[in-house]
Design an enzyme around this catalytic site. Structure first.
Site, PDB file in Angstrom:
ATOM      1  N   SER A 113       0.799  -1.223   0.000  1.00  0.00           N
ATOM      2  CA  SER A 113       0.000   0.000   0.000  1.00  0.00           C
ATOM      3  C   SER A 113       0.834   1.276   0.000  1.00  0.00           C
ATOM      4  O   SER A 113       0.335   2.349  -0.318  1.00  0.00           O
ATOM      5  CB  SER A 113      -0.942   0.019   1.206  1.00  0.00           C
ATOM      6  OG  SER A 113      -0.209   0.109   2.413  1.00  0.00           O
ATOM      7  N   LYS A 186       0.871   4.682   6.777  1.00  0.00           N
ATOM      8  CA  LYS A 186       0.276   5.490   5.708  1.00  0.00           C
ATOM      9  C   LYS A 186       0.905   6.873   5.747  1.00  0.00           C
ATOM     10  O   LYS A 186       1.658   7.212   6.658  1.00  0.00           O
ATOM     11  CB  LYS A 186      -1.247   5.610   5.874  1.00  0.00           C
ATOM     12  CG  LYS A 186      -2.012   4.298   6.014  1.00  0.00           C
ATOM     13  CD  LYS A 186      -2.021   3.488   4.743  1.00  0.00           C
ATOM     14  CE  LYS A 186      -2.810   2.181   4.926  1.00  0.00           C
ATOM     15  NZ  LYS A 186      -2.675   1.278   3.756  1.00  0.00           N
TER      16      LYS A 186
END
Length: 289
Positions: A113, A186
């Protein structure tokens, strides 16, 4: 009748010296002084030769002290390995625990990701000292945070009690990534009080377009998912992955707690570096910039 006495040159008679008048012996070896029978530079200076009682005692004291120190050193026996090894291991664990608690902690990247910034299997060092010194997440920084609620599926449990216990200890002291592995990484897109929106291929924060050079090649900022505007609550952050088309981030959890935003209290710290593998070592700065 003259008699040659030993020690008198040329057989001359030895006559007592008159007071204050130097004799031939005095001229040769130095005059008699008050500190010894002959001058300190003469061969008969007993003090200079260390023959006086005080000199001998001092010499013996020095020799005795040296022998005593050698004996004490020789008398020290090394500790057996079964004592040294556990002691060294205990010190190492304490140091590792202090580093994990106050300085850096290592986490493993489990998915793509955050590609290509962070790759699957990378181990990253997270700066845990930054939050302790007043740091707060800012836009553009990659951060590690604890799952705010059902972002990750349940983690498998090791059925072997021995390996489970060992991995728990190593995880606790920070030598391996957290055992429960319910942490995510993230990039911060917006912080509390800001408004974030994505439309078409453009991501905006407070109405201003966000430049994202870190995006995975082939991705755009929205990756086919328009949303917003979303007001990020105070004390929360909005996070998204760099591989936007392969990241279940804040966009995907808008119906969950916080409307997809992550509490700042869940943030472990900024990602400062990739520490493994060697082929992908990288440094993002003390606060991830």
């Amino acid at each position: 009748m003259a008699v040659n006495l030993p020690g008198t040159p040329g057989g001359a008679p030895s006559e007592p010296a008159e007071p204050g008048v130097p004799t031939a012996r005095d001229a040769r070896y130095g005059q008699y002084d008050q500190q010894g029978p002959y001058d300190a530079q003469g061969p008969y200076d007993r003090h200079a030769q260390g023959d006086a009682p005080a000199g001998r005692a001092e010499a013996r004291g020095r020799a005795g002290g040296s022998r005593g120190r050698k004996a004490r050193r020789a008398g020290r026996r090394p500790r057996p390995w079964w004592i040294e090894l556990p002691a060294m291991a205990a010190v190492g664990l304490v140091v590792a625990l202090l580093i994990k608690t106050c300085l850096f902690q290592v986490f493993t990247i489990p998915s793509g990701s955050m590609e290509n910034t962070l790759r699957v299997g990378d181990r990253v060092g997270v700066n845990k000292l930054a939050p302790l010194t007043g740091w707060t997440p800012e836009q553009g920084q990659p951060v590690v945070f604890k799952d705010p609620g059902n972002w990750l599926p349940p983690q498998p449990v090791d059925s072997n009690p021995l390996t489970n216990a060992v991995s728990s200890v190593l995880s606790f002291v920070g030598l391996v990534p957290p055992k429960d592995d319910n942490y995510l990484v993230k990039r911060v897109i917006a912080t509390g009080g800001q408004t974030v929106q994505c439309a078409g291929t453009t991501l905006t924060v407070d109405g201003r377009k966000v430049d994202e050079p870190y995006l995975h090649p082939g991705d755009d900022s929205c990756a086919g998912m328009d949303f917003g505007p979303v007001n990020v609550p105070s004390g929360y952050i909005w996070v998204e992955g760099d591989h936007r088309s392969d990241s279940a981030d804040s966009r995907w959890h808008r119906q969950g707690p916080g409307g997809g935003a992550v509490p700042v209290g869940n943030v472990v710290g900024p990602v400062s570096a990739v520490v493994w593998p060697v082929s992908h070592l990288d440094w993002f700065g003390w606060t991830g910039r």
